[in-house]
Design a protein around this motif. Structure first.
Motif, PDB file in Angstrom:
ATOM      1  N   VAL A  73       5.127  -8.059  78.418  1.00 47.77           N
ATOM      2  CA  VAL A  73       4.892  -7.126  77.307  1.00 47.77           C
ATOM      3  C   VAL A  73       3.665  -6.278  77.646  1.00 47.77           C
ATOM      4  O   VAL A  73       2.624  -6.814  78.050  1.00 47.77           O
ATOM      5  N   SER A  74       3.777  -4.968  77.485  1.00 50.27           N
ATOM      6  CA  SER A  74       2.666  -4.064  77.771  1.00 50.27           C
ATOM      7  C   SER A  74       1.728  -3.986  76.581  1.00 50.27           C
ATOM      8  O   SER A  74       2.041  -4.451  75.467  1.00 50.27           O
ATOM      9  N   ASP A  75       0.562  -3.368  76.792  1.00 49.96           N
ATOM     10  CA  ASP A  75      -0.397  -3.201  75.699  1.00 49.96           C
ATOM     11  C   ASP A  75       0.097  -2.194  74.655  1.00 49.96           C
ATOM     12  O   ASP A  75      -0.506  -2.045  73.598  1.00 49.96           O
ATOM     13  N   GLN A  76       1.219  -1.521  74.941  1.00 51.98           N
ATOM     14  CA  GLN A  76       1.845  -0.632  73.971  1.00 51.98           C
ATOM     15  C   GLN A  76       3.017  -1.290  73.247  1.00 51.98           C
ATOM     16  O   GLN A  76       3.709  -0.650  72.473  1.00 51.98           O
ATOM     17  N   GLY A  77       3.230  -2.590  73.544  1.00 54.23           N
ATOM     18  CA  GLY A  77       4.294  -3.330  72.879  1.00 54.23           C
ATOM     19  C   GLY A  77       5.659  -3.200  73.509  1.00 54.23           C
ATOM     20  O   GLY A  77       6.649  -3.698  72.966  1.00 54.23           O
ATOM     21  N   VAL A  78       5.747  -2.561  74.686  1.00 58.11           N
ATOM     22  CA  VAL A  78       7.034  -2.430  75.376  1.00 58.11           C
ATOM     23  C   VAL A  78       7.350  -3.755  76.079  1.00 58.11           C
ATOM     24  O   VAL A  78       6.506  -4.296  76.800  1.00 58.11           O
ATOM     25  N   SER A  79       8.565  -4.263  75.854  1.00 55.83           N
ATOM     26  CA  SER A  79       8.940  -5.582  76.364  1.00 55.83           C
ATOM     27  C   SER A  79       9.913  -5.462  77.527  1.00 55.83           C
ATOM     28  O   SER A  79      10.849  -4.643  77.500  1.00 55.83           O
ATOM     29  N   PHE A  80       9.708  -6.305  78.554  1.00 59.31           N
ATOM     30  CA  PHE A  80      10.574  -6.348  79.729  1.00 59.31           C
ATOM     31  C   PHE A  80      11.047  -7.797  79.886  1.00 59.31           C
ATOM     32  O   PHE A  80      10.323  -8.649  80.419  1.00 59.31           O
ATOM     33  N   PRO A  81      12.264  -8.121  79.418  1.00 59.17           N
ATOM     34  CA  PRO A  81      12.718  -9.515  79.414  1.00 59.17           C
ATOM     35  C   PRO A  81      13.032 -10.037  80.815  1.00 59.17           C
ATOM     36  O   PRO A  81      13.446  -9.285  81.701  1.00 59.17           O
ATOM     37  N   ILE A  99       0.645   1.325  86.312  1.00 57.70           N
ATOM     38  CA  ILE A  99      -0.542   0.578  86.732  1.00 57.70           C
ATOM     39  C   ILE A  99      -1.753   0.871  85.851  1.00 57.70           C
ATOM     40  O   ILE A  99      -2.773   0.191  85.952  1.00 57.70           O
ATOM     41  N   THR A 100      -1.653   1.851  84.967  1.00 57.59           N
ATOM     42  CA  THR A 100      -2.789   2.170  84.094  1.00 57.59           C
ATOM     43  C   THR A 100      -2.779   1.349  82.817  1.00 57.59           C
ATOM     44  O   THR A 100      -3.753   1.391  82.047  1.00 57.59           O
ATOM     45  N   ARG A 101      -1.700   0.605  82.565  1.00 56.62           N
ATOM     46  CA  ARG A 101      -1.594  -0.205  81.341  1.00 56.62           C
ATOM     47  C   ARG A 101      -2.018  -1.642  81.627  1.00 56.62           C
ATOM     48  O   ARG A 101      -2.216  -2.046  82.778  1.00 56.62           O
ATOM     49  N   GLN A 102      -2.138  -2.439  80.570  1.00 55.12           N
ATOM     50  CA  GLN A 102      -2.380  -3.873  80.686  1.00 55.12           C
ATOM     51  C   GLN A 102      -1.136  -4.615  80.217  1.00 55.12           C
ATOM     52  O   GLN A 102      -0.339  -4.091  79.419  1.00 55.12           O
ATOM     53  N   TYR A 103      -0.981  -5.875  80.687  1.00 54.59           N
ATOM     54  CA  TYR A 103       0.254  -6.609  80.416  1.00 54.59           C
ATOM     55  C   TYR A 103      -0.061  -8.069  80.093  1.00 54.59           C
ATOM     56  O   TYR A 103      -1.086  -8.620  80.495  1.00 54.59           O
ATOM     57  N   ARG A 104       0.858  -8.673  79.367  1.00 54.97           N
ATOM     58  CA  ARG A 104       0.777 -10.096  79.049  1.00 54.97           C
ATOM     59  C   ARG A 104       2.166 -10.703  79.165  1.00 54.97           C
ATOM     60  O   ARG A 104       3.180 -10.006  79.249  1.00 54.97           O
ATOM     61  N   LEU A 105       2.207 -12.036  79.136  1.00 59.50           N
ATOM     62  CA  LEU A 105       3.468 -12.772  79.176  1.00 59.50           C
ATOM     63  C   LEU A 105       3.730 -13.369  77.805  1.00 59.50           C
ATOM     64  O   LEU A 105       2.828 -13.943  77.188  1.00 59.50           O
ATOM     65  N   SER A 106       4.954 -13.221  77.316  1.00 60.38           N
ATOM     66  CA  SER A 106       5.367 -13.809  76.041  1.00 60.38           C
ATOM     67  C   SER A 106       6.428 -14.870  76.313  1.00 60.38           C
ATOM     68  O   SER A 106       7.388 -14.618  77.052  1.00 60.38           O
ATOM     69  N   ILE A 107       6.241 -16.051  75.707  1.00 56.55           N
ATOM     70  CA  ILE A 107       7.156 -17.174  75.925  1.00 56.55           C
ATOM     71  C   ILE A 107       7.535 -17.761  74.570  1.00 56.55           C
ATOM     72  O   ILE A 107       6.669 -18.098  73.765  1.00 56.55           O
ATOM     73  N   LYS A 108       8.831 -17.882  74.324  1.00 57.46           N
ATOM     74  CA  LYS A 108       9.334 -18.500  73.101  1.00 57.46           C
ATOM     75  C   LYS A 108      10.299 -19.613  73.473  1.00 57.46           C
ATOM     76  O   LYS A 108      11.300 -19.385  74.137  1.00 57.46           O
ATOM     77  N   THR A 109       9.970 -20.837  73.056  1.00 57.49           N
ATOM     78  CA  THR A 109      10.871 -21.967  73.223  1.00 57.49           C
ATOM     79  C   THR A 109      11.558 -22.238  71.892  1.00 57.49           C
ATOM     80  O   THR A 109      11.409 -21.471  70.942  1.00 57.49           O
ATOM     81  N   ALA A 110      12.297 -23.332  71.804  1.00 55.09           N
ATOM     82  CA  ALA A 110      13.038 -23.625  70.577  1.00 55.09           C
ATOM     83  C   ALA A 110      12.113 -23.789  69.376  1.00 55.09           C
ATOM     84  O   ALA A 110      12.458 -23.394  68.253  1.00 55.09           O
ATOM     85  N   SER A 116       0.069 -14.942  76.851  1.00 51.51           N
ATOM     86  CA  SER A 116      -1.146 -14.852  77.646  1.00 51.51           C
ATOM     87  C   SER A 116      -1.999 -13.696  77.139  1.00 51.51           C
ATOM     88  O   SER A 116      -1.537 -12.839  76.381  1.00 51.51           O
ATOM     89  N   ASP A 117      -3.245 -13.679  77.588  1.00 58.06           N
ATOM     90  CA  ASP A 117      -4.111 -12.548  77.287  1.00 58.06           C
ATOM     91  C   ASP A 117      -3.615 -11.308  78.040  1.00 58.06           C
ATOM     92  O   ASP A 117      -2.955 -11.419  79.085  1.00 58.06           O
ATOM     93  N   LEU A 118      -3.938 -10.135  77.515  1.00 53.52           N
ATOM     94  CA  LEU A 118      -3.667  -8.908  78.253  1.00 53.52           C
ATOM     95  C   LEU A 118      -4.540  -8.882  79.514  1.00 53.52           C
ATOM     96  O   LEU A 118      -5.728  -9.200  79.465  1.00 53.52           O
ATOM     97  N   VAL A 119      -3.934  -8.527  80.629  1.00 51.04           N
ATOM     98  CA  VAL A 119      -4.681  -8.481  81.883  1.00 51.04           C
ATOM     99  C   VAL A 119      -4.482  -7.119  82.535  1.00 51.04           C
ATOM    100  O   VAL A 119      -3.418  -6.512  82.426  1.00 51.04           O
TER     101      VAL A 119
END
Length: 390
Positions: A73-81, A99-110, A116-119
């Protein structure tokens, strides 16, 4: 005499009163999420592996997390599954992210949600070269190293991992095979002397130029291969991957390395608590193990042939002997070939012919024979070379 009898009594009593002790660390109920992988912002695939910790006393060694929803997920809320493949692996083809944006990982289990933090994005410099030094003390072998530098002076922390492949050969070469009724010459497709195998790195390999005058990693140690290893008996190849890290990511991996690889004696450092950048949204107090970085990946492959090395003798993994099996053996002319080599499924297999054959239409007097482990490389590898092999 009485004193000796009393002493013996107390020793037996003390042994009888001992109870097994299972420390809480061995039997606890904690099962924490472990996240491994990076966000590859370039054209190569991103792969994230999810698993959960297991107790030391457990007979299970792996505990993959299945059926999760994982996305970048980007810092603009765009998601890449990412797509689940197998064994807790979640993969996406090349993302080619901004490369100018920041990104985090989103994980959903049952039942839980993690992120993660934006990096920021790190651009990994190319690997300048890969080489090796011949080492003789304290153990003979080769020390593989890497050279790299960042001309922009933006990257000072590095991590490497690698895939290695090698060609090896069986202890004995086999020119013959049984068809169930006779010993016949092997066809080229039936030869099982030379094979290929491979492995991936298990250790955490790090490097830093933060305390150096120049932003250069010179002969950073990558892997050591002992002289007795089959990996270098014929030809060896290593594909090295390089990742640029932030200072925080480097600190995490350094602590992880200390906790997993550098413990075991009273002189080693004390274990430290791992502080990653992945958190449980559902239960903020729950520990999560892992650190997510976003970077490009640089890679380089080299080959090392046996001709480049000293004359070393590898250690074969099985105890091997070769013996003679004759058509006519012993006082009563026992047919050892018929008894021990011709039946399908025999524990002995023919390797080479024994003695002269004056008539090429007649079989030889017998054959040298050994076990399958000692003449068939396919029980430990594949006859098909990797696509990149040369």
């Amino acid at each position: 005499m009485k004193r000796a009898a009393y002493l013996l009594f107390f020793i037996i009593a003390a042994l009888a009163c001992r109870k097994p002790y299972n420390p809480p660390a061995l039997t606890g109920n904690g099962s924490y999420l472990v996240v491994a992988g990076i966000i590859n912002i370039g054209a190569d695939s991103t792969m994230i592996t999810l698993s959960r910790t297991v107790n030391v006393s457990s007979t299970t060694t792996t505990n993959p997390v299945l059926n999760a929803n994982v996305a970048v997920v980007s810092d603009q809320g765009v998601s890449f599954p990412l797509t689940e493949t197998s064994n807790g692996n979640y993969v996406s083809a090349g993302l080619n992210l901004d490369i100018t944006r920041q990104y985090r990982l989103s994980i959903k289990t049952a039942n839980e949600q993690y992120q993660s933090d934006l990096v920021p994005v790190n651009i990994t410099p190319p690997i300048d070269s890969i080489g090796f030094n011949i080492v003789n003390d304290p153990v003979a072998g080769i020390q593989i190293y890497a050279n790299t530098h960042d001309a922009s002076n933006a990257v000072k922390y590095y991590r490497w991992d690698y895939t290695e492949n090698w060609e090896f050969h069986a202890k004995f070469s086999s020119d013959y095979i049984t068809n169930g009724t006779a010993i016949v010459k092997r066809t080229p497709d039936q030869l099982v002397t030379y094979c290929y195998n491979g492995d991936v790195s298990a250790d955490i390999v790090l490097g830093s130029s933060a305390k150096l005058k120049q932003n250069v990693i010179y002969q950073g140690p990558i892997a050591f291969i002992p002289s007795t290893s089959e990996k270098i008996e014929d030809k060896y190849s290593i594909l090295l991957r390089e990742y640029a890290l932030t200072a925080d990511a480097y600190s995490f991996y350094a602590s992880l390395k200390k906790n997993t690889e550098q413990l075991g004696s009273i002189f080693d450092a004390e274990p430290t608590q791992l502080v990653g950048n992945i958190h449980s949204i559902t239960n903020p107090a729950e520990p999560v193990i892992g650190y997510v970085s976003a970077c490009t990946v640089s890679s380089k492959r080299v080959f090392i042939s046996n001709a480049q090395l000293p004359i070393w003798v590898p250690t074969y993994p099985y105890a091997c002997n070769s013996d003679t099996e004759l058509y006519c053996a012993g006082k009563y002319c026992r047919n050892d070939v018929l008894l021990n080599l011709i039946p399908l499924g025999s524990h002995l297999l023919p390797t080479t012919a024994v003695g002269p054959t004056y008539n090429p239409l007649l079989p030889p007097p017998g054959y040298m024979a050994t076990t399958q482990e000692c003449m068939d490389c396919t029980i430990r590898g594949s006859k098909t070379p990797p696509a990149f092999w040369k």
